[in-house]
Design a protein around this motif. Structure first.
Motif, mmCIF file in Angstrom:
data_model
loop_
_atom_site.group_PDB
_atom_site.id
_atom_site.type_symbol
_atom_site.label_atom_id
_atom_site.label_comp_id
_atom_site.label_asym_id
_atom_site.label_seq_id
_atom_site.Cartn_x
_atom_site.Cartn_y
_atom_site.Cartn_z
ATOM 1 N N TYR A 200 27.333 47.721 30.531
ATOM 2 C CA TYR A 200 28.343 48.733 30.859
ATOM 3 C C TYR A 200 27.859 49.626 31.998
ATOM 4 O O TYR A 200 28.649 49.995 32.890
ATOM 5 C CB TYR A 200 28.666 49.570 29.613
ATOM 6 C CG TYR A 200 29.204 48.745 28.478
ATOM 7 C CD1 TYR A 200 30.544 48.381 28.422
ATOM 8 C CD2 TYR A 200 28.362 48.308 27.453
ATOM 9 C CE1 TYR A 200 31.040 47.607 27.374
ATOM 10 C CE2 TYR A 200 28.846 47.533 26.410
ATOM 11 C CZ TYR A 200 30.191 47.185 26.378
ATOM 12 O OH TYR A 200 30.674 46.406 25.355
ATOM 13 N N PRO A 444 33.633 41.684 33.900
ATOM 14 C CA PRO A 444 34.484 42.011 32.747
ATOM 15 C C PRO A 444 35.444 40.876 32.383
ATOM 16 O O PRO A 444 35.675 40.613 31.189
ATOM 17 C CB PRO A 444 35.228 43.260 33.228
ATOM 18 C CG PRO A 444 34.279 43.911 34.175
ATOM 19 C CD PRO A 444 33.615 42.783 34.891
ATOM 20 N N ARG A 445 35.969 40.196 33.380
ATOM 21 C CA ARG A 445 36.871 39.075 33.086
ATOM 22 C C ARG A 445 36.124 37.927 32.410
ATOM 23 O O ARG A 445 36.614 37.358 31.411
ATOM 24 C CB ARG A 445 37.528 38.589 34.382
ATOM 25 C CG ARG A 445 38.484 37.413 34.173
ATOM 26 C CD ARG A 445 39.157 37.028 35.473
ATOM 27 N NE ARG A 445 40.051 35.894 35.272
ATOM 28 C CZ ARG A 445 40.801 35.351 36.231
ATOM 29 N NH1 ARG A 445 40.773 35.855 37.466
ATOM 30 N NH2 ARG A 445 41.577 34.315 35.951
ATOM 31 N N GLU A 446 34.957 37.571 32.929
ATOM 32 C CA GLU A 446 34.166 36.511 32.305
ATOM 33 C C GLU A 446 33.767 36.889 30.889
ATOM 34 O O GLU A 446 33.733 36.034 29.994
ATOM 35 C CB GLU A 446 32.907 36.242 33.142
ATOM 36 C CG GLU A 446 33.175 35.569 34.480
ATOM 37 C CD GLU A 446 31.958 35.540 35.384
ATOM 38 O OE1 GLU A 446 31.856 34.608 36.204
ATOM 39 O OE2 GLU A 446 31.109 36.454 35.277
ATOM 40 N N ARG A 447 33.469 38.162 30.697
ATOM 41 C CA ARG A 447 33.099 38.628 29.354
ATOM 42 C C ARG A 447 34.256 38.446 28.384
ATOM 43 O O ARG A 447 34.068 37.988 27.249
ATOM 44 C CB ARG A 447 32.684 40.098 29.451
ATOM 45 C CG ARG A 447 32.457 40.778 28.108
ATOM 46 C CD ARG A 447 31.023 40.623 27.642
ATOM 47 N NE ARG A 447 30.900 41.198 26.321
ATOM 48 C CZ ARG A 447 30.966 40.504 25.198
ATOM 49 N NH1 ARG A 447 31.137 39.208 25.222
ATOM 50 N NH2 ARG A 447 30.844 41.097 24.032
ATOM 51 N N ARG A 448 35.472 38.786 28.806
ATOM 52 C CA ARG A 448 36.639 38.632 27.940
ATOM 53 C C ARG A 448 36.915 37.165 27.638
ATOM 54 O O ARG A 448 37.274 36.799 26.518
ATOM 55 C CB ARG A 448 37.861 39.273 28.594
ATOM 56 C CG ARG A 448 37.837 40.800 28.636
ATOM 57 C CD ARG A 448 39.203 41.350 29.023
ATOM 58 N NE ARG A 448 39.630 40.871 30.333
ATOM 59 C CZ ARG A 448 39.376 41.501 31.479
ATOM 60 N NH1 ARG A 448 38.666 42.635 31.463
ATOM 61 N NH2 ARG A 448 39.811 41.031 32.633
ATOM 62 N N GLU A 449 36.751 36.309 28.636
ATOM 63 C CA GLU A 449 37.120 34.900 28.479
ATOM 64 C C GLU A 449 36.081 34.088 27.722
ATOM 65 O O GLU A 449 36.437 33.146 27.004
ATOM 66 C CB GLU A 449 37.351 34.277 29.860
ATOM 67 C CG GLU A 449 38.574 34.830 30.586
ATOM 68 C CD GLU A 449 38.710 34.259 31.984
ATOM 69 O OE1 GLU A 449 37.770 33.576 32.443
ATOM 70 O OE2 GLU A 449 39.770 34.500 32.611
ATOM 71 N N GLY A 451 33.037 35.592 26.102
ATOM 72 C CA GLY A 451 32.240 36.317 25.120
ATOM 73 C C GLY A 451 30.778 36.435 25.496
ATOM 74 O O GLY A 451 29.977 36.994 24.741
#
Length: 478
Positions: A200, A444-449, A451
């Motif tokens: 973060y 952030p997008r890779e994290r959402r997609e 995990g």
């Protein structure tokens, strides 16, 4: 002779809080030594103490282990340190005679000195010297039923000044990214051991990263001078430093460095609303010792002070064998790309292109991309930290990485305890290799997609495929 000017009851509460915090850090340090020494520096460790003391004389590395070493004795030293530190945390020496309290603080300092001076590369970090320097000053603070010695409190401020100012100077003299305020674009991702919130912090907007860098410069290059100003200015300076250290605690794992810095800062604060009990007058001999201590520190401060103003400033260096007055600093340069060494093994009798390699997982350092970076500080994972340095350059690991491969191939129980996961559950693998990977935080997008917290890409071999030879040494088979 009146000694009143040498003691100040107003700092009774800050002195007490500092002592409790320092004792807790001692406890963590001794606990880490007790739990990790055998596979690292024990008789059959990667860098055994007996081999070290045979080639390094006592005068260069004072330690009781020069007279005798055994793993049982080392364990006794470490666990004795744990017990005495625990007693100090509980305040069991708060009302003992001055000489007894001083002896209680002297023992952990002597024991930890003996450990650090034979710890070799595993104990080469700045916070080891900081603990010894501050621990030596703490010997002279006296019990809780006497007023704190003013001169010792000022010597603690001198430590805090060198710690912060030295860190600020090494940055300004080092990487250009500190001068253009862009180092924090990279630091949270590439620091030795990220923590649970580092992802973060890394994804804060770039303008905030520049604010972070500017705030660091202000706190380290300007604020330290206010430590020597009258109150409440000195308190305000210490509180600002404490706030900065809490930010560092939240953003990464730096062993007990930040926690000890906070403890020193607390010793400066004079606004702690605690009633002061009736205090006894310290004996004259204690005042005389404190004056002698002050003269000693002033004399020993010459070389560290000269180092501060030198264009060839060095960081985290001891100028005396007992680590009494040291120089500090960190991250004069910031790595822009993160690499990690991944150690893998297989039990296939003959490895080929279809071989499944299983990965050893470390407790703290990044490995599995889907695993969130854990929080370990103030506990120090020594092998994990050295693996970060090894990924920067294998020259940092020439003395121990081949030995680590040998221990893993032999399924050495002590070495396996340093790891989070052994993919072979205590069985010996047939072959082992180590590869270098490029790691970066996910977006952030890779994290959402996915995990995942990390994305990694292979970069090449660090250790070739090896096996245990007939005499127990590793043999390359590539």
């Amino acid at each position: 002779m009146g000694w009143e000017w040498l003691a100040d009851p107003g700092y009774w509460a800050p002195r007490l809080l500092f002592q409790r915090a320092l004792a807790a850090i001692y406890l963590v340090a001794f606990l880490g030594a007790a739990l990790q020494f055998r596979p690292l520096i024990g008789e059959r460790g990667l860098l055994p103490v007996p081999r070290f003391v045979r080639r390094v004389p006592f005068r260069r590395a004072p330690s009781l282990f020069h007279w005798r070493y055994s793993d049982r004795l080392f364990a006794g030293v470490a666990w004795t340190g744990v017990v005495i530190s625990g007693a100090l945390v509980l305040g069991l020496f708060d009302t003992t005679p001055v000489w007894a309290t001083m002896l209680a603080w002297l023992v952990p300092w002597l024991l930890y000195q003996s450990i650090v001076n034979v710890g070799q590369i595993w104990y080469s970090f700045g916070w080891e010297s900081l603990l010894l320097e501050v621990g030596f000053l703490a010997i002279f603070l006296g019990p809780a039923d006497t007023p704190p010695p003013v001169l010792v409190l000022w010597l603690l401020r001198w430590v805090l000044f060198r710690l912060e100012f030295g860190a600020g100077l090494i940055k300004m003299r080092g990487d250009a990214c500190w001068r253009d305020l862009t180092c924090l674009y990279h630091h949270h991702e590439t620091q030795p051991m990220p923590g649970p919130l580092s992802w973060y912090f890394h994804h804060l907007p770039k303008p905030l990263h520049k604010v972070e860098a500017a705030a660091s410069h202000f706190t380290q290059l300007v604020v330290p001078f206010a430590l020597f100003a009258p109150q409440p200015v000195a308190t305000a300076a210490a509180l600002l430093m404490i706030l900065t250290q809490l930010w560092l605690v939240a953003s990464g794992n730096f062993s007990w460095l930040n926690f000890l810095t906070i403890a020193i800062g607390v010793s400066v604060v004079d606004i702690i609303p605690v009633p002061v009990p009736e205090l006894a007058e310290p004996p004259g001999w204690q005042h005389a010792l404190v004056i002698g201590l002050t003269v000693l520190v002033v004399v020993l401060s010459y070389r560290p002070a000269r180092n501060l103003v030198s264009r060839k400033q060095v960081m985290n260096t001891s100028f005396d064998r007992l680590h009494l007055v040291n120089t500090y600093g960190a991250f004069g340069s910031v790595t822009k790309v993160r690499h990690e060494i991944v150690i893998e093994a297989t039990d296939d009798p003959v490895p080929d292109e279809n071989t499944v390699w299983r990965e050893y997982e470390f407790k703290g350092k990044p490995g599995d991309p889907r695993r969130r970076p854990p929080q370990f500080a103030p506990y120090h994972l020594r092998l994990d930290w050295l693996m970060w340095f090894a990924a920067l350059s294998t020259r940092y690991a020439e003395s121990w990485l081949p030995g680590l491969a040998e221990k893993l191939l032999a399924a050495d129980p002590g070495t396996l305890k340093l790891l989070r996961r052994d993919p072979f559950d205590g069985r010996r693998p047939a072959y082992l290799r180590a590869r270098l990977y490029r790691y970066r935080f996910t977006t952030p997008r890779e994290r959402r997609e996915t995990g995942a917290w990390w994305v990694r890409e292979p970069r090449g071999p660090v250790l070739p495929t090896t096996k245990l030879g007939p005499h127990g040494a590793v043999v390359a088979v590539d």
